[in-house]
Design a protein around this motif. Sequence first.
Motif, PDB file in Angstrom:
ATOM      1  N   GLY A   4      15.656  26.579  55.775  1.00  0.00           N
ATOM      2  CA  GLY A   4      16.666  25.721  55.856  1.00  0.00           C
ATOM      3  C   GLY A   4      16.210  24.596  54.737  1.00  0.00           C
ATOM      4  O   GLY A   4      15.216  24.724  54.216  1.00  0.00           O
ATOM      5  N   THR A   5      17.249  23.838  54.532  1.00  0.00           N
ATOM      6  CA  THR A   5      16.927  22.719  53.411  1.00  0.00           C
ATOM      7  C   THR A   5      16.067  21.653  54.094  1.00  0.00           C
ATOM      8  O   THR A   5      15.908  21.330  55.381  1.00  0.00           O
ATOM      9  CB  THR A   5      18.318  21.983  53.002  1.00  0.00           C
ATOM     10  N   PRO A   6      15.254  20.822  53.235  1.00  0.00           N
ATOM     11  CA  PRO A   6      14.220  19.728  53.818  1.00  0.00           C
ATOM     12  C   PRO A   6      14.988  18.811  54.894  1.00  0.00           C
ATOM     13  O   PRO A   6      14.471  18.470  55.682  1.00  0.00           O
ATOM     14  CB  PRO A   6      13.949  19.242  52.699  1.00  0.00           C
ATOM     15  N   SER A   7      16.439  18.659  54.815  1.00  0.00           N
ATOM     16  CA  SER A   7      17.130  17.697  55.528  1.00  0.00           C
ATOM     17  C   SER A   7      17.368  18.332  57.014  1.00  0.00           C
ATOM     18  O   SER A   7      17.806  17.479  57.938  1.00  0.00           O
ATOM     19  CB  SER A   7      18.403  17.094  54.904  1.00  0.00           C
ATOM     20  N   ASP A   8      17.464  19.706  56.925  1.00  0.00           N
ATOM     21  CA  ASP A   8      17.889  20.409  58.299  1.00  0.00           C
ATOM     22  C   ASP A   8      16.794  20.343  59.240  1.00  0.00           C
ATOM     23  O   ASP A   8      15.551  20.627  58.896  1.00  0.00           O
ATOM     24  CB  ASP A   8      18.308  21.618  58.033  1.00  0.00           C
ATOM     25  N   PRO A   9      17.166  20.066  60.765  1.00  0.00           N
ATOM     26  CA  PRO A   9      16.071  20.405  61.813  1.00  0.00           C
ATOM     27  C   PRO A   9      15.681  21.736  61.944  1.00  0.00           C
ATOM     28  O   PRO A   9      16.555  22.587  61.675  1.00  0.00           O
ATOM     29  CB  PRO A   9      16.691  19.907  63.055  1.00  0.00           C
ATOM     30  N   CYS A  10      14.297  21.913  62.159  1.00  0.00           N
ATOM     31  CA  CYS A  10      14.021  23.357  62.334  1.00  0.00           C
ATOM     32  C   CYS A  10      14.141  23.921  63.576  1.00  0.00           C
ATOM     33  O   CYS A  10      13.692  23.154  64.491  1.00  0.00           O
ATOM     34  CB  CYS A  10      12.608  23.238  61.814  1.00  0.00           C
ATOM     35  N   PRO A  11      14.784  24.931  63.659  1.00  0.00           N
ATOM     36  CA  PRO A  11      14.869  25.524  64.981  1.00  0.00           C
ATOM     37  C   PRO A  11      13.612  25.832  65.786  1.00  0.00           C
ATOM     38  O   PRO A  11      13.573  25.778  66.882  1.00  0.00           O
ATOM     39  CB  PRO A  11      15.766  27.021  64.867  1.00  0.00           C
ATOM     40  N   CYS A  12      12.445  25.975  65.185  1.00  0.00           N
ATOM     41  CA  CYS A  12      11.211  26.175  65.716  1.00  0.00           C
ATOM     42  C   CYS A  12      10.613  25.038  66.015  1.00  0.00           C
ATOM     43  O   CYS A  12       9.374  24.819  66.580  1.00  0.00           O
ATOM     44  CB  CYS A  12      10.386  27.136  64.777  1.00  0.00           C
ATOM     45  N   GLY A  13      11.281  23.754  65.712  1.00  0.00           N
ATOM     46  CA  GLY A  13      10.677  22.362  65.800  1.00  0.00           C
ATOM     47  C   GLY A  13       9.523  22.083  64.859  1.00  0.00           C
ATOM     48  O   GLY A  13       8.683  20.937  64.891  1.00  0.00           O
TER      49      GLY A  13
END
Length: 231
Positions: A4-13
Amino acid sequence: MLEGTPSDPCPCGRPPALCVCPPAPVVDNEVTVLVLQHPQEQDRVLGTAGLLSRVLADARVTVGLSWRNLGHALRLGTQQRAPDARQWAVLYLGATHLDAGGRRPERGSLVALDRVGAPLADQAAALAGIKGLVALDGNWAQAKALWWRNPWLTRLQRVVVVPDAPSLYGSLRREARPEALSTLEAVALALATLEHDPTVRDRILAPFRELIRRARAAGIRDSKRDRRSRR
Protein backbone atom coordinates in the motif's frame (compact mmCIF):
# COMPACT_ATOMS: atom_id res chain seq x y z
CA MET A 1 1.75 -3.96 -6.81
CA LEU A 2 2.61 -5.59 -3.48
CA GLU A 3 2.34 -2.77 -1.03
CA GLY A 4 0.00 0.00 0.00
CA THR A 5 1.03 3.62 -0.11
CA PRO A 6 2.77 5.06 2.98
CA SER A 7 -0.42 6.86 4.03
CA ASP A 8 -2.56 3.70 3.99
CA PRO A 9 -3.16 1.72 7.20
CA CYS A 10 -1.59 -1.71 6.96
CA PRO A 11 -4.06 -4.62 7.22
CA CYS A 12 -1.39 -6.52 9.17
CA GLY A 13 -1.00 -3.64 11.63
CA ARG A 14 2.56 -2.84 10.61
CA PRO A 15 3.86 0.72 10.19
CA PRO A 16 2.91 1.98 6.70
CA ALA A 17 6.55 2.01 5.59
CA LEU A 18 6.69 -1.76 6.20
CA CYS A 19 3.31 -2.61 4.70
CA VAL A 20 3.68 -5.11 1.87
CA CYS A 21 0.18 -6.61 2.03
CA PRO A 22 -1.07 -7.37 -1.48
CA PRO A 23 -4.40 -5.74 -2.41
CA ALA A 24 -5.77 -9.20 -3.25
CA PRO A 25 -4.61 -12.78 -2.63
CA VAL A 26 -1.80 -13.82 -4.95
CA VAL A 27 -2.23 -17.59 -4.46
CA ASP A 28 -5.57 -19.35 -4.92
CA ASN A 29 -4.57 -22.26 -2.70
CA GLU A 30 -6.41 -25.56 -2.80
CA VAL A 31 -5.14 -26.75 0.59
CA THR A 32 -6.74 -24.72 3.39
CA VAL A 33 -4.27 -23.14 5.82
CA LEU A 34 -5.04 -22.55 9.49
CA VAL A 35 -2.47 -20.63 11.55
CA LEU A 36 -2.73 -21.01 15.32
CA GLN A 37 -1.02 -17.93 16.68
CA HIS A 38 0.29 -17.58 20.20
CA PRO A 39 -1.06 -14.33 21.73
CA GLN A 40 2.45 -13.02 22.35
CA GLU A 41 3.28 -13.34 18.65
CA GLN A 42 0.47 -11.16 17.27
CA ASP A 43 2.27 -7.86 17.87
CA ARG A 44 5.63 -8.75 16.32
CA VAL A 45 6.68 -6.09 13.81
CA LEU A 46 8.10 -8.67 11.38
CA GLY A 47 5.65 -11.47 12.11
CA THR A 48 4.35 -13.33 9.06
CA ALA A 49 0.97 -14.84 9.98
CA GLY A 50 -1.07 -11.80 9.01
CA LEU A 51 0.81 -11.40 5.77
CA LEU A 52 0.29 -15.08 4.95
CA SER A 53 -3.46 -14.72 5.43
CA ARG A 54 -3.44 -11.82 2.95
CA VAL A 55 -1.38 -13.68 0.35
CA LEU A 56 -3.50 -16.85 0.36
CA ALA A 57 -7.11 -17.02 -0.78
CA ASP A 58 -7.99 -19.72 1.75
CA ALA A 59 -6.21 -19.07 5.03
CA ARG A 60 -7.16 -17.88 8.48
CA VAL A 61 -5.33 -16.92 11.65
CA THR A 62 -6.76 -17.86 15.04
CA VAL A 63 -5.13 -16.27 18.09
CA GLY A 64 -5.20 -18.06 21.41
CA LEU A 65 -3.72 -20.84 23.51
CA SER A 66 -6.14 -23.75 23.30
CA TRP A 67 -9.18 -24.93 21.38
CA ARG A 68 -11.48 -27.90 21.86
CA ASN A 69 -10.89 -29.36 18.43
CA LEU A 70 -10.12 -28.51 14.82
CA GLY A 71 -13.60 -27.15 14.13
CA HIS A 72 -13.37 -24.85 17.15
CA ALA A 73 -9.99 -23.56 15.98
CA LEU A 74 -11.46 -22.91 12.52
CA ARG A 75 -14.28 -20.94 14.19
CA LEU A 76 -16.95 -22.98 12.49
CA GLY A 77 -20.55 -22.24 13.36
CA THR A 78 -22.90 -24.84 14.79
CA GLN A 79 -24.54 -25.34 11.40
CA GLN A 80 -21.27 -25.83 9.54
CA ARG A 81 -19.95 -29.28 8.77
CA ALA A 82 -17.12 -30.42 11.01
CA PRO A 83 -13.83 -30.94 9.13
CA ASP A 84 -12.46 -34.44 8.67
CA ALA A 85 -9.29 -34.47 10.79
CA ARG A 86 -7.98 -37.37 8.69
CA GLN A 87 -7.58 -34.93 5.80
CA TRP A 88 -5.57 -32.41 7.82
CA ALA A 89 -1.88 -32.22 8.64
CA VAL A 90 0.10 -30.20 11.15
CA LEU A 91 3.53 -28.75 10.56
CA TYR A 92 5.36 -30.71 13.23
CA LEU A 93 7.96 -29.02 15.42
CA GLY A 94 10.43 -31.87 15.67
CA ALA A 95 13.08 -32.85 13.16
CA THR A 96 12.67 -35.89 10.95
CA HIS A 97 14.85 -38.96 11.45
CA LEU A 98 16.66 -40.95 8.79
CA ASP A 99 14.39 -43.09 6.62
CA ALA A 100 14.39 -46.89 6.64
CA GLY A 101 17.33 -46.91 4.22
CA GLY A 102 19.41 -44.62 6.42
CA ARG A 103 19.01 -41.66 4.07
CA ARG A 104 18.41 -38.08 5.11
CA PRO A 105 15.35 -36.33 3.67
CA GLU A 106 15.93 -34.23 0.58
CA ARG A 107 16.51 -30.54 1.27
CA GLY A 108 13.58 -28.35 0.29
CA SER A 109 11.08 -31.17 0.77
CA LEU A 110 7.97 -31.90 2.83
CA VAL A 111 8.10 -35.18 4.75
CA ALA A 112 5.21 -37.09 6.34
CA LEU A 113 6.15 -38.64 9.68
CA ASP A 114 4.89 -41.40 11.92
CA ARG A 115 4.30 -40.85 15.64
CA VAL A 116 8.00 -41.32 16.53
CA GLY A 117 9.26 -38.89 13.89
CA ALA A 118 10.35 -41.41 11.27
CA PRO A 119 9.45 -40.79 7.60
CA LEU A 120 6.53 -42.88 6.41
CA ALA A 121 7.37 -45.49 3.79
CA ASP A 122 4.77 -44.31 1.26
CA GLN A 123 5.24 -40.54 1.16
CA ALA A 124 3.07 -40.03 -1.93
CA ALA A 125 0.07 -41.71 -0.31
CA ALA A 126 0.53 -39.88 3.00
CA LEU A 127 0.63 -36.46 1.36
CA ALA A 128 -1.97 -37.07 -1.34
CA GLY A 129 -5.04 -36.85 0.87
CA ILE A 130 -4.14 -33.67 2.76
CA LYS A 131 -6.82 -31.00 2.32
CA GLY A 132 -5.86 -28.72 5.21
CA LEU A 133 -2.67 -27.63 6.93
CA VAL A 134 -2.20 -26.32 10.48
CA ALA A 135 0.81 -24.15 11.33
CA LEU A 136 1.84 -23.01 14.82
CA ASP A 137 2.92 -19.37 14.91
CA GLY A 138 5.30 -18.13 17.59
CA ASN A 139 8.85 -18.62 18.76
CA TRP A 140 10.04 -22.11 19.60
CA ALA A 141 8.79 -22.08 23.21
CA GLN A 142 5.43 -20.56 22.23
CA ALA A 143 4.89 -23.08 19.43
CA LYS A 144 5.66 -25.95 21.81
CA ALA A 145 3.13 -24.52 24.28
CA LEU A 146 0.46 -24.53 21.55
CA TRP A 147 1.33 -28.13 20.69
CA TRP A 148 1.02 -29.43 24.26
CA ARG A 149 -2.11 -27.43 25.06
CA ASN A 150 -4.03 -28.85 22.08
CA PRO A 151 -3.99 -32.66 22.21
CA TRP A 152 -6.25 -32.87 19.15
CA LEU A 153 -3.23 -31.82 17.08
CA THR A 154 -1.65 -35.22 17.77
CA ARG A 155 -4.45 -36.87 15.79
CA LEU A 156 -3.51 -35.00 12.60
CA GLN A 157 -0.96 -36.23 10.07
CA ARG A 158 2.46 -34.90 11.03
CA VAL A 159 4.54 -33.28 8.32
CA VAL A 160 7.83 -31.43 8.55
CA VAL A 161 9.55 -29.12 6.10
CA VAL A 162 13.22 -29.70 5.37
CA PRO A 163 14.73 -26.27 4.64
CA ASP A 164 17.02 -25.85 1.65
CA ALA A 165 18.31 -22.48 2.89
CA PRO A 166 18.34 -20.40 6.09
CA SER A 167 15.35 -18.19 6.87
CA LEU A 168 15.14 -14.89 5.03
CA TYR A 169 15.01 -13.26 8.46
CA GLY A 170 18.75 -13.63 8.80
CA SER A 171 19.88 -11.50 11.75
CA LEU A 172 16.58 -9.58 11.94
CA ARG A 173 15.01 -12.18 14.22
CA ARG A 174 16.74 -14.53 16.63
CA GLU A 175 15.48 -18.10 16.70
CA ALA A 176 16.25 -20.95 19.09
CA ARG A 177 17.20 -23.27 16.21
CA PRO A 178 19.36 -22.23 13.25
CA GLU A 179 17.21 -24.21 10.81
CA ALA A 180 13.99 -22.50 11.92
CA LEU A 181 11.86 -20.85 9.24
CA SER A 182 9.16 -18.23 9.58
CA THR A 183 5.58 -19.48 9.50
CA LEU A 184 5.16 -18.00 6.03
CA GLU A 185 8.30 -19.68 4.69
CA ALA A 186 7.34 -23.08 6.10
CA VAL A 187 3.80 -22.92 4.72
CA ALA A 188 5.11 -21.75 1.33
CA LEU A 189 7.37 -24.78 1.03
CA ALA A 190 4.64 -27.13 2.22
CA LEU A 191 1.99 -25.80 -0.17
CA ALA A 192 4.34 -25.94 -3.15
CA THR A 193 4.75 -29.65 -2.44
CA LEU A 194 1.13 -30.45 -1.62
CA GLU A 195 -0.19 -28.59 -4.66
CA HIS A 196 2.58 -29.79 -6.98
CA ASP A 197 3.38 -26.25 -8.07
CA PRO A 198 6.84 -24.84 -7.26
CA THR A 199 5.70 -21.34 -8.30
CA VAL A 200 3.43 -21.23 -5.24
CA ARG A 201 6.46 -20.89 -2.99
CA ASP A 202 7.93 -17.99 -4.95
CA ARG A 203 4.61 -16.14 -5.07
CA ILE A 204 4.11 -16.47 -1.32
CA LEU A 205 7.67 -15.40 -0.57
CA ALA A 206 7.64 -12.31 -2.82
CA PRO A 207 6.00 -9.88 -0.34
CA PHE A 208 8.01 -11.34 2.55
CA ARG A 209 11.23 -10.68 0.65
CA GLU A 210 10.10 -7.08 0.18
CA LEU A 211 9.29 -6.78 3.89
CA ILE A 212 12.78 -7.99 4.81
CA ARG A 213 14.36 -5.61 2.26
CA ARG A 214 12.50 -2.65 3.73
CA ALA A 215 13.28 -3.64 7.31
CA ARG A 216 16.99 -3.93 6.55
CA ALA A 217 17.01 -0.61 4.72
CA ALA A 218 15.35 1.06 7.71
CA GLY A 219 17.52 -0.75 10.27
CA ILE A 220 14.47 -2.39 11.86
CA ARG A 221 14.81 -5.69 13.71
CA ASP A 222 11.89 -7.77 14.88
CA SER A 223 10.30 -6.46 18.07
CA LYS A 224 6.89 -5.96 19.61
CA ARG A 225 4.91 -3.04 18.22
CA ASP A 226 2.84 -0.76 20.41
CA ARG A 227 -0.75 -2.01 20.51
CA ARG A 228 -1.94 1.59 20.36
CA SER A 229 -0.58 1.79 16.80
CA ARG A 230 -3.13 -0.85 15.74
CA ARG A 231 -6.16 1.27 16.65
